[in-house]
Design a protein around this motif. Structure first.
Motif, PDB file in Angstrom:
ATOM      1  N   ILE A  92       0.125 -51.750 -16.531  1.00 54.76           N
ATOM      2  CA  ILE A  92       1.125 -52.821 -16.484  1.00 54.76           C
ATOM      3  C   ILE A  92       1.879 -52.893 -17.803  1.00 54.76           C
ATOM      4  CG2 ILE A  92       1.464 -55.315 -16.262  1.00 54.76           C
ATOM      5  CD1 ILE A  92      -0.828 -55.414 -14.330  1.00 54.76           C
ATOM      6  N   VAL A  93       1.155 -52.718 -18.913  1.00 52.99           N
ATOM      7  CA  VAL A  93       1.810 -52.680 -20.219  1.00 52.99           C
ATOM      8  C   VAL A  93       2.808 -51.529 -20.264  1.00 52.99           C
ATOM      9  CG1 VAL A  93       1.454 -52.383 -22.698  1.00 52.99           C
ATOM     10  CG2 VAL A  93      -0.185 -53.707 -21.364  1.00 52.99           C
TER      11      VAL A  93
ATOM     12  N   ARG B 199      11.086 -51.706 -20.618  1.00 47.84           N
ATOM     13  CA  ARG B 199      11.312 -50.477 -19.864  1.00 47.84           C
ATOM     14  C   ARG B 199      12.169 -50.728 -18.626  1.00 47.84           C
ATOM     15  NH1 ARG B 199       9.029 -45.534 -19.593  1.00 47.84           N
ATOM     16  NH2 ARG B 199       7.420 -46.090 -21.118  1.00 47.84           N
ATOM     17  N   VAL B 200      11.967 -51.865 -17.981  1.00 50.14           N
ATOM     18  CA  VAL B 200      12.691 -52.185 -16.753  1.00 50.14           C
ATOM     19  C   VAL B 200      13.414 -53.516 -16.920  1.00 50.14           C
ATOM     20  CG1 VAL B 200      11.188 -50.864 -15.227  1.00 50.14           C
ATOM     21  CG2 VAL B 200      10.603 -53.238 -15.784  1.00 50.14           C
ATOM     22  N   GLN B 201      14.284 -53.830 -15.985  1.00 51.56           N
ATOM     23  CA  GLN B 201      15.054 -55.065 -16.031  1.00 51.56           C
ATOM     24  C   GLN B 201      15.075 -55.699 -14.638  1.00 51.56           C
ATOM     25  OE1 GLN B 201      16.286 -56.324 -18.855  1.00 51.56           O
ATOM     26  NE2 GLN B 201      15.649 -54.550 -20.068  1.00 51.56           N
ATOM     27  N   GLY B 202      15.638 -56.909 -14.577  1.00 52.53           N
ATOM     28  CA  GLY B 202      15.846 -57.554 -13.296  1.00 52.53           C
ATOM     29  C   GLY B 202      14.573 -57.856 -12.535  1.00 52.53           C
ATOM     30  N   VAL B 203      14.611 -57.612 -11.226  1.00 58.32           N
ATOM     31  CA  VAL B 203      13.475 -57.903 -10.358  1.00 58.32           C
ATOM     32  C   VAL B 203      12.234 -57.126 -10.783  1.00 58.32           C
ATOM     33  CG1 VAL B 203      12.588 -57.730  -7.999  1.00 58.32           C
ATOM     34  CG2 VAL B 203      14.933 -58.496  -8.389  1.00 58.32           C
ATOM     35  N   ALA B 204      12.422 -55.873 -11.195  1.00 63.86           N
ATOM     36  CA  ALA B 204      11.285 -55.045 -11.598  1.00 63.86           C
ATOM     37  C   ALA B 204      10.564 -55.657 -12.801  1.00 63.86           C
ATOM     38  CB  ALA B 204      11.752 -53.632 -11.924  1.00 63.86           C
ATOM     39  N   LEU B 205      11.317 -56.170 -13.766  1.00 61.15           N
ATOM     40  CA  LEU B 205      10.700 -56.796 -14.936  1.00 61.15           C
ATOM     41  C   LEU B 205       9.992 -58.084 -14.543  1.00 61.15           C
ATOM     42  CD1 LEU B 205      10.154 -56.950 -17.935  1.00 61.15           C
ATOM     43  CD2 LEU B 205      12.402 -58.007 -18.255  1.00 61.15           C
ATOM     44  N   ARG B 206      10.604 -58.871 -13.682  1.00 62.94           N
ATOM     45  CA  ARG B 206       9.947 -60.105 -13.229  1.00 62.94           C
ATOM     46  C   ARG B 206       8.607 -59.797 -12.557  1.00 62.94           C
ATOM     47  NH1 ARG B 206      14.176 -64.709 -11.162  1.00 62.94           N
ATOM     48  NH2 ARG B 206      15.785 -64.429 -12.758  1.00 62.94           N
ATOM     49  N   GLN B 207       8.575 -58.758 -11.748  1.00 61.67           N
ATOM     50  CA  GLN B 207       7.325 -58.412 -11.067  1.00 61.67           C
ATOM     51  C   GLN B 207       6.253 -57.988 -12.064  1.00 61.67           C
ATOM     52  OE1 GLN B 207       6.805 -58.341  -7.285  1.00 61.67           O
ATOM     53  NE2 GLN B 207       4.916 -58.759  -8.426  1.00 61.67           N
ATOM     54  N   VAL B 208       6.652 -57.195 -13.056  1.00 62.08           N
ATOM     55  CA  VAL B 208       5.702 -56.760 -14.081  1.00 62.08           C
ATOM     56  C   VAL B 208       5.152 -57.956 -14.855  1.00 62.08           C
ATOM     57  CG1 VAL B 208       5.494 -55.518 -16.272  1.00 62.08           C
ATOM     58  CG2 VAL B 208       6.664 -54.449 -14.345  1.00 62.08           C
TER      59      VAL B 208
ATOM     60  N   MET C  17       4.963 -61.073 -13.859  1.00 59.07           N
ATOM     61  CA  MET C  17       4.098 -61.856 -12.981  1.00 59.07           C
ATOM     62  C   MET C  17       2.721 -61.207 -12.849  1.00 59.07           C
ATOM     63  SD  MET C  17       6.972 -62.777 -10.093  1.00 59.07           S
ATOM     64  CE  MET C  17       6.029 -63.886  -9.046  1.00 59.07           C
ATOM     65  N   ASP C  18       2.693 -59.891 -12.701  1.00 59.71           N
ATOM     66  CA  ASP C  18       1.417 -59.186 -12.590  1.00 59.71           C
ATOM     67  C   ASP C  18       0.604 -59.308 -13.877  1.00 59.71           C
ATOM     68  OD1 ASP C  18       2.068 -58.412 -10.027  1.00 59.71           O
ATOM     69  OD2 ASP C  18       2.787 -56.428 -10.605  1.00 59.71           O
ATOM     70  N   PHE C  19       1.288 -59.186 -15.018  1.00 59.20           N
ATOM     71  CA  PHE C  19       0.621 -59.330 -16.311  1.00 59.20           C
ATOM     72  C   PHE C  19       0.041 -60.737 -16.450  1.00 59.20           C
ATOM     73  CE2 PHE C  19       0.130 -59.932 -20.799  1.00 59.20           C
ATOM     74  CZ  PHE C  19      -0.041 -58.677 -21.367  1.00 59.20           C
ATOM     75  N   ALA C  20       0.864 -61.738 -16.139  1.00 58.14           N
ATOM     76  CA  ALA C  20       0.423 -63.129 -16.258  1.00 58.14           C
ATOM     77  C   ALA C  20      -0.740 -63.424 -15.306  1.00 58.14           C
ATOM     78  CB  ALA C  20       1.585 -64.072 -15.968  1.00 58.14           C
ATOM     79  N   TYR C  21      -0.712 -62.842 -14.122  1.00 57.24           N
ATOM     80  CA  TYR C  21      -1.781 -63.066 -13.148  1.00 57.24           C
ATOM     81  C   TYR C  21      -3.100 -62.489 -13.652  1.00 57.24           C
ATOM     82  CZ  TYR C  21      -4.297 -62.926  -8.682  1.00 57.24           C
ATOM     83  OH  TYR C  21      -5.229 -63.082  -7.676  1.00 57.24           O
ATOM     84  N   GLN C  22      -3.062 -61.259 -14.167  1.00 59.69           N
ATOM     85  CA  GLN C  22      -4.290 -60.663 -14.691  1.00 59.69           C
ATOM     86  C   GLN C  22      -4.800 -61.421 -15.909  1.00 59.69           C
ATOM     87  OE1 GLN C  22      -4.381 -56.438 -15.239  1.00 59.69           O
ATOM     88  NE2 GLN C  22      -4.051 -56.026 -13.077  1.00 59.69           N
ATOM     89  N   LEU C  23      -3.889 -61.873 -16.750  1.00 59.38           N
ATOM     90  CA  LEU C  23      -4.282 -62.677 -17.908  1.00 59.38           C
ATOM     91  C   LEU C  23      -4.954 -63.970 -17.467  1.00 59.38           C
ATOM     92  CD1 LEU C  23      -4.086 -63.031 -21.022  1.00 59.38           C
ATOM     93  CD2 LEU C  23      -1.904 -64.186 -20.636  1.00 59.38           C
ATOM     94  N   THR C  24      -4.416 -64.596 -16.427  1.00 66.02           N
ATOM     95  CA  THR C  24      -4.975 -65.837 -15.901  1.00 66.02           C
ATOM     96  C   THR C  24      -6.370 -65.628 -15.344  1.00 66.02           C
ATOM     97  OG1 THR C  24      -2.753 -66.636 -15.354  1.00 66.02           O
ATOM     98  CG2 THR C  24      -4.610 -67.727 -14.274  1.00 66.02           C
ATOM     99  N   LYS C  25      -6.546 -64.569 -14.568  1.00 63.63           N
ATOM    100  CA  LYS C  25      -7.872 -64.277 -13.997  1.00 63.63           C
ATOM    101  C   LYS C  25      -8.911 -64.094 -15.099  1.00 63.63           C
ATOM    102  CE  LYS C  25      -6.990 -60.745 -11.270  1.00 63.63           C
ATOM    103  NZ  LYS C  25      -7.299 -59.708 -10.252  1.00 63.63           N
ATOM    104  N   HIS C  26      -8.526 -63.368 -16.150  1.00 61.88           N
ATOM    105  CA  HIS C  26      -9.462 -63.131 -17.243  1.00 61.88           C
ATOM    106  C   HIS C  26      -9.777 -64.433 -17.981  1.00 61.88           C
ATOM    107  CE1 HIS C  26     -11.444 -60.723 -20.359  1.00 61.88           C
ATOM    108  NE2 HIS C  26     -10.871 -61.538 -21.235  1.00 61.88           N
ATOM    109  N   ALA C  27      -8.745 -65.214 -18.279  1.00 62.47           N
ATOM    110  CA  ALA C  27      -8.949 -66.477 -18.989  1.00 62.47           C
ATOM    111  C   ALA C  27      -9.792 -67.441 -18.168  1.00 62.47           C
ATOM    112  CB  ALA C  27      -7.601 -67.107 -19.334  1.00 62.47           C
ATOM    113  N   TYR C  28      -9.574 -67.444 -16.865  1.00 59.24           N
ATOM    114  CA  TYR C  28     -10.342 -68.321 -15.972  1.00 59.24           C
ATOM    115  C   TYR C  28     -11.837 -67.996 -16.070  1.00 59.24           C
ATOM    116  CZ  TYR C  28     -10.964 -71.222 -11.773  1.00 59.24           C
ATOM    117  OH  TYR C  28     -11.316 -72.219 -10.887  1.00 59.24           O
TER     118      TYR C  28
END
Length: 209
Positions: free
Chosen positions: A51-52, A166-175, A177-188
């Motif tokens: 994801i990074v 590396r990416v822009q627009g919708v592709a960047l938003r998806q990346v 969101m995925d990063f934030a989701y994995q970060l949230t799961k780990h923090a939880y």
């Protein structure tokens, strides 16, 4: 027998090709392997390196940090994540607190210059802007003090990019969101939220017209 002139030209051509190939391989080794040298899961195991790599451009070097901090006075916690590749950065923090879902959403609706994208899975709610994504989920930290008036407990993660991505627009938003989701799961998990919860492997994909 090969004529001297032809032989010389052939040697020069071969040498030129070797130089080009060597330069390309050297470029890959020097400028595109920084992220590849990160741990498989940077930020103390919180996110996938892939994801990074989707978020940040190629760079000679890359660095990462991840840690959790707690506030004894309020029994809250924050998990921090930082990954850099050259001058580009993706960073985020997952912070426990008392935000309601409504108040969390309102904080992004005020950004009138952007159109937020929103997805959800169960009680996990996610919003993404052009270079920022945020996750909201109910979470009661361990050893949480009892209050006379019932309060909402939550975990909110914010992730953003700084510099070139590396990416822009919708592709960047998806990346993001995925990063934030994995970060949230780990923090939880490391924050030991009291509510037992099964997290799906990934978020729904952003729907485009």
């Amino acid at each position: 027998m090969m004529q001297p002139g032809i032989k010389k030209n052939l040697i020069v051509t071969v040498a030129f090709c070797v130089l080009i190939v060597g330069g390309f391989v050297g470029y890959q080794q020097i400028f595109t392997k920084g992220i590849d040298r990160l741990p498989a899961r940077p930020c103390a195991g919180s996110v996938d390196r892939s994801i990074v790599a989707d978020a940040l451009p190629d760079a000679r070097t890359a660095d990462e940090r991840g840690k959790i901090t707690t506030t004894s006075a309020s029994n809250q916690f924050t998990f921090w994540c930082y990954v850099s590749a050259g001058d580009s950065i993706i960073s985020g923090e997952a912070e426990s607190g008392f935000a309601t879902e409504e108040r969390w959403r309102e904080s992004y609706s005020s950004k009138v210059d952007e159109d937020p994208v929103s997805v959800s899975v169960g009680e996990v709610k996610v919003i993404a802007l052009d270079n920022l994504a945020s996750v909201y989920i109910p979470c009661t930290p361990p050893r949480q003090a009892e209050y006379k008036v019932e309060r909402t407990h939550s975990l909110v993660s914010d992730v953003r990019t700084i510099g070139e991505s590396r990416v822009q627009g919708v592709a960047l938003r998806q990346v993001l969101m995925d990063f934030a989701y994995q970060l949230t799961k780990h923090a939880y998990k490391v924050g030991k939220c009291k509510e037992a919860r099964d997290f799906p492997d990934e978020l729904p994909r952003i729907q485009t017209d």
